[in-house]
Motif scaffolding. Sequence first.
Motif, PDB file in Angstrom:
ATOM      1  N   ILE A 138      -8.594   0.527  -8.090  1.00  0.00           N
ATOM      2  CA  ILE A 138      -7.519   1.002  -7.215  1.00  0.00           C
ATOM      3  C   ILE A 138      -7.355   2.516  -7.313  1.00  0.00           C
ATOM      4  O   ILE A 138      -7.258   3.218  -6.305  1.00  0.00           O
ATOM      5  N   SER A 144      -8.799   5.048  -4.221  1.00  0.00           N
ATOM      6  CA  SER A 144      -7.785   5.802  -3.480  1.00  0.00           C
ATOM      7  C   SER A 144      -7.836   7.294  -3.786  1.00  0.00           C
ATOM      8  O   SER A 144      -6.961   8.046  -3.354  1.00  0.00           O
ATOM      9  N   THR A 147       1.439  -0.052   9.865  1.00  0.00           N
ATOM     10  CA  THR A 147       0.792  -1.352  10.108  1.00  0.00           C
ATOM     11  C   THR A 147       0.593  -1.644  11.589  1.00  0.00           C
ATOM     12  O   THR A 147       0.042  -2.685  11.936  1.00  0.00           O
ATOM     13  N   ASP A 203       0.825  -1.200   0.000  1.00  0.00           N
ATOM     14  CA  ASP A 203       0.000   0.000   0.000  1.00  0.00           C
ATOM     15  C   ASP A 203       0.865   1.259   0.000  1.00  0.00           C
ATOM     16  O   ASP A 203       0.602   2.209  -0.753  1.00  0.00           O
ATOM     17  N   ALA A 224      -3.231   6.236  -5.313  1.00  0.00           N
ATOM     18  CA  ALA A 224      -2.506   4.963  -5.401  1.00  0.00           C
ATOM     19  C   ALA A 224      -2.437   4.471  -6.834  1.00  0.00           C
ATOM     20  O   ALA A 224      -3.363   4.651  -7.613  1.00  0.00           O
ATOM     21  N   ARG A 281       2.564   1.731  -3.454  1.00  0.00           N
ATOM     22  CA  ARG A 281       1.685   2.192  -4.528  1.00  0.00           C
ATOM     23  C   ARG A 281       1.260   3.645  -4.337  1.00  0.00           C
ATOM     24  O   ARG A 281       0.880   4.317  -5.283  1.00  0.00           O
ATOM     25  N   ARG A 282       1.360   4.138  -3.102  1.00  0.00           N
ATOM     26  CA  ARG A 282       1.004   5.531  -2.829  1.00  0.00           C
ATOM     27  C   ARG A 282       2.209   6.476  -2.860  1.00  0.00           C
ATOM     28  O   ARG A 282       2.096   7.612  -3.304  1.00  0.00           O
TER      29      ARG A 282
END
Length: 198
Positions: A95, A99, A39, A20, A103, A23-24
């Motif tokens: 996606i 987002s 996390t 995550d 993302a 991808r961001r």
Amino acid sequence: MSKEVAVPEQRDRMVAGAADMLRRRGYNATSVRELAKHTGAPLGSTYHYFPGGKAQLAAEAVRLADGLIARTLTRELAAGPIAGLRAFVATWRGIVLDSDFQAGCPVLAVAVEEHPDLDAEPRHAAAAAFARWTDLLAAALREHGATIEDAARTAALVVAAIEGSVAVCRAQRAIDPLDRIADALEAAVRAVLPAAPA
């Protein structure tokens, strides 16, 4: 028993969190410390599960993304190349929109960044992911009558065009580039398949 179950769950959560963040934010802007915070994992356990540090974690995050896309493609390509293409597009469309254009693809994020500390393992994982998606698409095209060359060329076009259009969507904060590319790719796929009987 619960302790044994918690270990893989915590590790899996860290890998998903890394995917995550990649991808961001990309590889360079993702640190192990921030990942642990993201996390909710203790920093020490991050290094316990990933002794190779950021590079190992990034590679595993890329493999996670690869596996998710490959499973979607495998399932949908059973119905044919057009169904597989539409599922591939729908995955990235979801996606990007879910987002709010924040993302993209963690595989692309690792693949395009230049950094002296970027270990070979994440790059190799990214290369393997792109190759697997391309191979799955090419195999489906061949199974449905495309020539070997047309299948290889069209599959490479699909993966590259969709990955690129996701980046354009994020930059423009609009989904139109992906939708236009999807239409063009569907035409390209149909062009290499035998015509349906009248």
